[in-house]
Design a protein around this motif. Structure first.
Motif, mmCIF file in Angstrom:
data_model
loop_
_atom_site.group_PDB
_atom_site.id
_atom_site.type_symbol
_atom_site.label_atom_id
_atom_site.label_comp_id
_atom_site.label_asym_id
_atom_site.label_seq_id
_atom_site.Cartn_x
_atom_site.Cartn_y
_atom_site.Cartn_z
ATOM 1 N N UNK A 256 5.247 4.694 12.982
ATOM 2 C CA UNK A 256 6.814 4.828 13.502
ATOM 3 C C UNK A 256 7.587 5.107 12.848
ATOM 4 N N UNK A 257 9.407 4.940 12.665
ATOM 5 C CA UNK A 257 10.149 5.707 12.493
ATOM 6 C C UNK A 257 11.326 4.317 12.949
ATOM 7 N N UNK A 258 12.258 4.417 12.671
ATOM 8 C CA UNK A 258 13.509 3.670 12.349
ATOM 9 C C UNK A 258 14.263 3.396 13.088
ATOM 10 N N UNK A 259 14.413 2.897 14.391
ATOM 11 C CA UNK A 259 14.975 3.739 15.523
ATOM 12 C C UNK A 259 16.773 3.682 15.773
ATOM 13 N N UNK A 260 16.938 1.682 15.214
ATOM 14 C CA UNK A 260 19.457 2.045 15.423
ATOM 15 C C UNK A 260 19.359 1.411 14.219
ATOM 16 N N UNK A 261 18.208 0.626 13.787
ATOM 17 C CA UNK A 261 18.693 0.909 11.715
ATOM 18 C C UNK A 261 18.866 -0.851 11.602
ATOM 19 N N UNK A 262 19.327 -1.463 12.768
ATOM 20 C CA UNK A 262 19.923 -2.202 12.181
ATOM 21 C C UNK A 262 18.949 -3.578 11.236
ATOM 22 N N UNK A 263 17.341 -2.876 11.190
ATOM 23 C CA UNK A 263 16.634 -3.897 10.249
ATOM 24 C C UNK A 263 16.410 -2.817 9.233
ATOM 25 N N UNK B 144 0.765 -1.458 0.089
ATOM 26 C CA UNK B 144 -0.128 0.074 -0.051
ATOM 27 C C UNK B 144 0.724 1.316 0.151
ATOM 28 N N UNK B 145 1.953 1.159 0.847
ATOM 29 C CA UNK B 145 2.996 2.130 0.175
ATOM 30 C C UNK B 145 4.386 1.911 -0.649
ATOM 31 N N UNK B 146 4.457 3.161 -1.465
ATOM 32 C CA UNK B 146 5.165 2.456 -3.364
ATOM 33 C C UNK B 146 6.729 3.064 -2.488
ATOM 34 N N UNK B 147 6.417 4.426 -1.099
ATOM 35 C CA UNK B 147 8.293 4.856 -0.741
ATOM 36 C C UNK B 147 9.065 3.769 -0.077
ATOM 37 N N UNK B 148 9.801 3.995 0.203
ATOM 38 C CA UNK B 148 11.277 3.442 0.707
ATOM 39 C C UNK B 148 10.787 1.744 2.423
ATOM 40 N N UNK B 149 11.761 2.373 2.789
ATOM 41 C CA UNK B 149 12.295 1.545 4.338
ATOM 42 C C UNK B 149 11.202 2.952 5.262
ATOM 43 N N UNK B 150 12.050 4.107 4.722
ATOM 44 C CA UNK B 150 11.898 4.769 6.439
ATOM 45 C C UNK B 150 9.748 4.949 6.093
ATOM 46 N N UNK B 151 9.578 5.317 4.739
ATOM 47 C CA UNK B 151 8.338 6.038 3.931
ATOM 48 C C UNK B 151 7.471 4.725 5.093
ATOM 49 N N UNK B 152 7.709 3.309 4.074
ATOM 50 C CA UNK B 152 6.648 2.385 4.954
ATOM 51 C C UNK B 152 6.550 2.274 6.626
ATOM 52 N N UNK B 153 8.003 2.489 7.508
ATOM 53 C CA UNK B 153 8.055 2.659 8.762
ATOM 54 C C UNK B 153 7.093 3.568 9.056
ATOM 55 N N UNK B 154 6.532 4.416 8.656
ATOM 56 C CA UNK B 154 5.838 6.240 8.406
ATOM 57 C C UNK B 154 4.304 5.551 8.676
#
Length: 64
Positions: A34-41, A20-30
């Motif tokens: 939420x937002x990526x925290x530590x970034x390991x994922x 449903x969201x065409x963006x990158x991982x940051x956009x999908x998290x949003x």
């Protein structure tokens, strides 16, 4: 399986959001509120987004 421990994002939730969201991982998290925290994922999340979107485009091509 959890992909993002910091935000408790499961693989199935990430895959559903990728459809449903065409963006990158940051956009999908949003889109998941939420937002990526530590970034390991982020690398694994990006791979899952690519897999899910490739599968979706293949299904569209096969039916269209």
């Amino acid at each position: 399986m959890y992909i993002c421990i910091c935000n408790a994002i499961r693989e199935k939730d990430l895959r559903a959001a990728a459809r449903t969201c065409s963006g990158d991982a940051d956009a999908v998290y949003e889109s998941l509120g939420c937002r990526p925290q530590c970034g390991q994922c982020l690398d694994e999340a990006a791979e899952i987004l690519i897999e899910e979107r490739t599968l979706a485009s293949e299904l569209v091509s096969a039916h269209g």
